[in-house]
Design a protein around this motif. Structure first.
Motif: not given
Length: 436
Positions: A342-350
């Protein structure tokens, strides 16, 4: 006085009991066939149920003794305890012949094939029992233990039994044994010690469920337990009774739980260990654990390439994939492991990148600690940081709470170190000097 037989053979009557017609036995006349005036063919059955016939003449008949009911009736003068023992032996013998699985038919359970095989093919035939039941979680080891206990009780082979379990499971054990098997076990408590008033508390209660740590950590309870014998001792979550070899000293380090297991192994006629995780990956520790069942076979330190751990006759382990219903269908759904992307949001990726960098950095420190000699502390730190990655995969809320708790622990440790430093550098004026 016995009645006197008639001088005429034709006076013999059907149903009479005769002593002398059959050597050393009493015969009952079943039929008479007149062959001649002085000769009869007598058909009879003896005390054992065997039947036969015999030609009887006048002279032979006069030597026989016709018995009355008073002569045949038992005197009832035998020892009552011996009679009870004999009757109990017959009851147990014929009950098993009539219903070889009496515990199943008298309990509120519907056992599965692997549970029936465990009790009636693995446990009951072994006398005395020394066995490790290590089936996967969900296999119903409590049901197997309950069936084993009840079967022994129905056969009058279990008058004293003790169950050792972790504190959080003792209530569950008592409820299941009572509701499913109608077995009334008492839950051990300190109030029992007070009520015993100096007597051995374990001798006062024949069927007990005890908390593993409560007994293993009490010297006075262990002393009393050592003076009592048990027909059956069952240990749940038995892997907690661990021991290991010290790397630097080469000696065995025994936990208090392990010492409790060794005590029960000595004092119990039948000893059953149950756990879903018998092996922690260290063959040396596993061999020490198995020594609770057979100290001769597992004597000495295990050496790779020299020793081979042979558990035949002592252990059964069935994984979930092997457990089937009576129809031959898998009891548990087949397990498939796969990765869900699944793809992470920018905040989740950070957040993921920051936690991962933190883990990698601290894991490196943990490895250096282990290399410097503090292997135990290095393993603990590495394990804690691995858990952080798992919490991150669970949810942002989970990793947030973990990091907050870690920060609180580190802050507390820092404050303790600061207070210790201030205490060591404060002048001690009362002694007229300084403590540095």
């Amino acid at each position: 006085m016995p009645s006197t037989p008639s001088t005429s053979p034709v006076e013999i009557q059907i149903g009479q009991r005769i002593r002398g017609l059959v050597p050393q036995r009493i015969a009952t006349i079943k039929a008479i066939d007149v062959v001649d005036t002085d000769l009869l063919d007598v058909f009879y059955s003896d005390e054992t149920g065997a039947s036969g016939s015999r030609m009887v003449t006048r002279g032979e008949w006069e030597a026989f003794e016709v018995l009355s009911e008073a002569d045949v009736a038992p005197a009832f003068t035998a020892d009552a305890d011996e009679f009870r023992l004999a009757s109990e032996a017959l009851r147990i013998k014929y009950a098993a012949l009539y219903d070889p699985m009496a515990a199943i038919n008298s309990s509120d359970v519907d056992p599965l094939p692997h549970q029936i095989r465990a009790v009636y093919e693995e446990l009951l035939p072994r006398i005395p029992l020394r066995f490790l039941l290590a089936d996967d979680p969900g296999a119903g080891k409590t049901i197997m233990a309950g069936l084993y206990l009840k079967e022994l009780m129905l056969r009058s082979d279990c008058e004293r039994a003790i169950i050792v379990a972790p504190g959080g499971l003792v209530e569950q054990w008592r409820e299941e044994l009572s509701q499913k098997f109608d077995l009334k076990f008492e839950l051990f408590g300190r109030e029992m010690v007070d009520e015993a008033q100096g007597r051995n508390v374990f001798a006062e209660h024949p069927y007990l469920i005890v908390r593993m740590d409560q007994v293993s950590r009490s010297e006075d309870l262990l002393e009393q337990l050592e003076d009592v014998s048990w027909d059956v001792a069952i240990v749940d979550e038995a892997h907690r009774m661990s021991a290991h070899y010290s790397n630097w000293a080469g000696e065995v380090t025994e936990t208090k739980r392990f010492k409790l297991g060794r005590l029960l192994s000595r004092t119990a006629h039948n000893f059953l260990l149950m756990t879903a995780t018998p092996h922690a990956g260290k063959e040396e520790d596993f061999q020490l654990f198995m020594s609770l069942l057979d100290p001769d076979r597992f004597e000495g330190k295990y050496r790779h390439g020299v020793h081979r751990t042979d558990t035949s006759g002592l252990m059964r382990r069935m994984v979930k994939e092997d457990l089937l219903t009576f129809e031959g269908k898998p009891l548990f759904p087949e397990r498939h492991a796969y990765t869900v992307e699944y793809d992470l949001s920018p905040a989740e990726r950070d957040l993921y990148d920051q936690v991962t960098d933190y883990v990698r950095t601290e894991m490196g420190r943990a490895e250096r600690i282990a290399q410097d000699g503090d292997k135990k502390r290095g393993n603990n730190v590495g394990f804690a940081l691995t858990v952080l990655q798992r919490r991150l995969a669970s949810s942002p809320e989970a990793i947030l709470r973990s990091l907050e708790r870690r920060q609180q622990r580190l802050d507390g440790r820092l404050r303790e170190m600061q207070r210790a430093h201030i205490t060591q550098s404060t002048p001690n004026l009362a002694g007229g000097g300084l403590i540095c």
